[in-house]
Design a protein around this motif. Sequence first.
Motif, PDB file in Angstrom:
ATOM      1  N   ALA A  31     -82.734  18.333  35.922  1.00  0.00           N
ATOM      2  CA  ALA A  31     -82.922  17.015  35.054  1.00  0.00           C
ATOM      3  C   ALA A  31     -83.264  17.534  33.576  1.00  0.00           C
ATOM      4  O   ALA A  31     -83.794  18.527  33.312  1.00  0.00           O
ATOM      5  CB  ALA A  31     -84.018  16.165  35.586  1.00  0.00           C
ATOM      6  N   PRO A  32     -82.598  16.940  32.707  1.00  0.00           N
ATOM      7  CA  PRO A  32     -82.969  16.991  31.056  1.00  0.00           C
ATOM      8  C   PRO A  32     -84.226  17.105  30.801  1.00  0.00           C
ATOM      9  O   PRO A  32     -85.003  16.138  31.411  1.00  0.00           O
ATOM     10  CB  PRO A  32     -82.077  16.189  30.207  1.00  0.00           C
ATOM     11  N   LEU A  33     -84.794  17.872  29.965  1.00  0.00           N
ATOM     12  CA  LEU A  33     -86.343  17.695  29.375  1.00  0.00           C
ATOM     13  C   LEU A  33     -86.062  17.489  28.059  1.00  0.00           C
ATOM     14  O   LEU A  33     -85.388  17.999  27.082  1.00  0.00           O
ATOM     15  CB  LEU A  33     -86.958  19.154  29.730  1.00  0.00           C
ATOM     16  N   THR A  34     -87.022  16.525  27.593  1.00  0.00           N
ATOM     17  CA  THR A  34     -86.969  16.117  26.088  1.00  0.00           C
ATOM     18  C   THR A  34     -88.036  16.579  25.217  1.00  0.00           C
ATOM     19  O   THR A  34     -88.958  16.796  25.613  1.00  0.00           O
ATOM     20  CB  THR A  34     -87.222  14.665  26.211  1.00  0.00           C
ATOM     21  N   ILE A  35     -87.572  17.248  23.966  1.00  0.00           N
ATOM     22  CA  ILE A  35     -88.450  17.721  23.216  1.00  0.00           C
ATOM     23  C   ILE A  35     -89.128  16.873  22.565  1.00  0.00           C
ATOM     24  O   ILE A  35     -88.543  16.000  21.691  1.00  0.00           O
ATOM     25  CB  ILE A  35     -87.437  18.635  22.222  1.00  0.00           C
TER      26      ILE A  35
END
Length: 799
Positions: A591-595
Amino acid sequence: MLRNYLKIAYRNLLKNKIFSFISILGLAVGMAAFLLILQYARFELSYEDFHEHAEYIYRISLKLYDGSQLVGTDAATYWPVGPLLKEQMPEVRDYVRITDYDVQEVTAKDQQFYENRIYFADPSIFTVFSLNVLHGDPKKGLTDPFQAVITSSLAQKYFGQTDVVGEAIQISEDPFQIVAVIDDPPHNTHLKFDMLLSHTTIYNVWDWYETYAWNSNNDYTYLLMDSRTDPAAFNEKLVQLSSRLKDELRNEQLASEPIKNIHLYSNKSYEPEVNGNAKVVYTLLAIAVLIIVIAWVNYVSLFTSQAVERAREVGIRKVMGSVRRQLVVQFLLESLLVSVLAIVLAITFLQLGLPIFRDITGQPLSSSALADPVVWYWILALLGAGVVLAGLYPSLILSSFEPTAVLKGKLRTASHGRWLRRGLVIFQFAAAVVLIVSTVTVYLQIQHLRNQDLGMDLSRTVALRAPSLDLPDSLYKERFQSFKTEVTNHLSVIQATQSESLPGLDIRELSTSTGITVVGKGEQGKGYMYYVNRIDADFLPTIDIALVAGNNFTPQTVRQDQILVNEEALQWLGLQSPQEAIGSQITEGGAPLTIIGVVQNYHQRSPKEPHLPMIFPYTSVGDYFTLKINTSQLSEAMTIIEDAWGEVFPTSTFDYFFLDETYDQQYRADSRFGQVVAIFCGLAIFISCLGLFGLSSYSALQRMKEIGIRKVLGATVGQMVLLLSGDFIRLVLLSGVLALPISYFVMKYWLESYAVRVSLSWWVFLLPLVLIVVIALLTISFQTIKAALANPVDSLRYE
């Protein structure tokens, strides 16, 4: 005849006591220094020699590429690599996978210990490596899950004896049975361990290990190769295999290296230990050669300077019937006597200096070098070389004098050996200048590293190893939070945080990933090695690391899909600015990780290494607690921390260290190198000054009548001192001028291995030149002033 030659040699030594003392002392110091450095170099070059098949053992590593550009190398590989290579490569006779288990809490007989040299290993480790089994059957060792092999020192530590086969120990709540006891690995190996656990155990303790076969490179893979294997051809086959495995390896490539090259020539990520440095070893060997050559040069200079005094003796002997061969033998025997006396004194210096040298270098050198037969071979070699190299030329020169010229006094005005002596003086002091520049540069570089802005504040920080508890996740987190709350309720503890790793610790404590990409930017960023450190919301403020954009984690609203990155990682990800990075997403196949924030670059490792590209996911349970304390209340703070630990973790060992001290240990190797260079630089200068003192003394003696005549004619003491010292000072200045460009290129080459390095300012080269001139002036001033103050009546009374 031989006894007569020895008598004459002995009488000549007594007759010229000052010159004999200088020659013997200079040779002794030079030989002792040479033998000390040789001990160091032999140890560094002997790594892995104890393995029976060392010549045929290779380690597989990973090369990391961004397109065609090599961006890094990793000492560890994926666990399927070993079995795959044995299956597909006929050159591979066997393989062994060795996996670091990090720091673990071990329980034995109700006692708890922290151990940091525990590895999982295949049973083939007994085939590939040469391990001396004291108890147990190596053929049955490490074949089943939860089996352990321990070293004899660990057996003594746990049980008070070595025969402990069948005993049980517990590692992080898991029970293990000891199936064998082995000798401790020698110091000269890059892979030092105290305990080996069966590799099949991994599947029981790491549930992700098999699933992420080609996504987690945690195994050191060693191959036992066929003796006929061509290393270059085998590496080419690995390149081809990597191409066929492009779906599994992505932007990586397999490579091999001989195990004997690892310690001095490998500088990859995730090495089992900090390796040595071939530059350091060969630099010290060059210094050793310089010192012994300077010592021999001294002897030649002093011997030839006395040529005029010995010329009359040679003339009379030739008139009486001596042939040149007999004279050469006589002078060689004199050289032999000097060398033997010097060797005896050198052995004394060696024995006295070895414990000090061992402490400075940190090497486990033998306390008695003379117990090593190789040292005796070198002593005999130095003796022989000293006689031949330092004694043969003066012997040939002295024995070549024509008796008629000598007895008529014509030789006294000749320039016999003058140019040789001048050349030797120039060589000696040029070498000394190079060594002084090296010493100054090494010192400045170490200070430059220590004074660097690390991007954080490690002062007043105490780190504790977090315990491993067999509790449900919710209770586990509750215990950790309870400890933080308990210690921060006191004024002596300012802040507390948890993290997976800490600055200055072994890089192996950071996990890595090479498959990270920016969502929406294709393969951008993939192929680089990113270092992952899981932290909580208090990590940045506790260690005083700044955010350049975005926000830190907030415990109340943190989500597992939020991360922080540092500025270095931004460049690798292809994000143009910290502001652009906020809100961007990265993915590692899941799953994408948000900075949500960008961390200012700080030196996770020593400033001599480049910044690491780092990713910071959130965790509420870390491997370390870090506490910022009030140093004015240090004793009180440590008592509070230990009491809180005992309340919250009553069954776990309390183990702490000061983070700034641990970080400073990274400079230890450079500091030791600087100390060693400084010591041997001092010895080289000392030997050179001995020779200069002898030559200036002899020069003053030869010119006593000239000095007397000049003083009678009105010359002052100052003029006499200038007259006598002028020639030597000119030679020393010339040696300095010749040495400066050599020093510059040598130091420039040495500094290239540092990411942050000091600039070579002009004064770094001027200072040694001034220093060597001052040292030379002080050396010769005693004799020149003494000669200048002498009563001219004493020097002219025989005219």
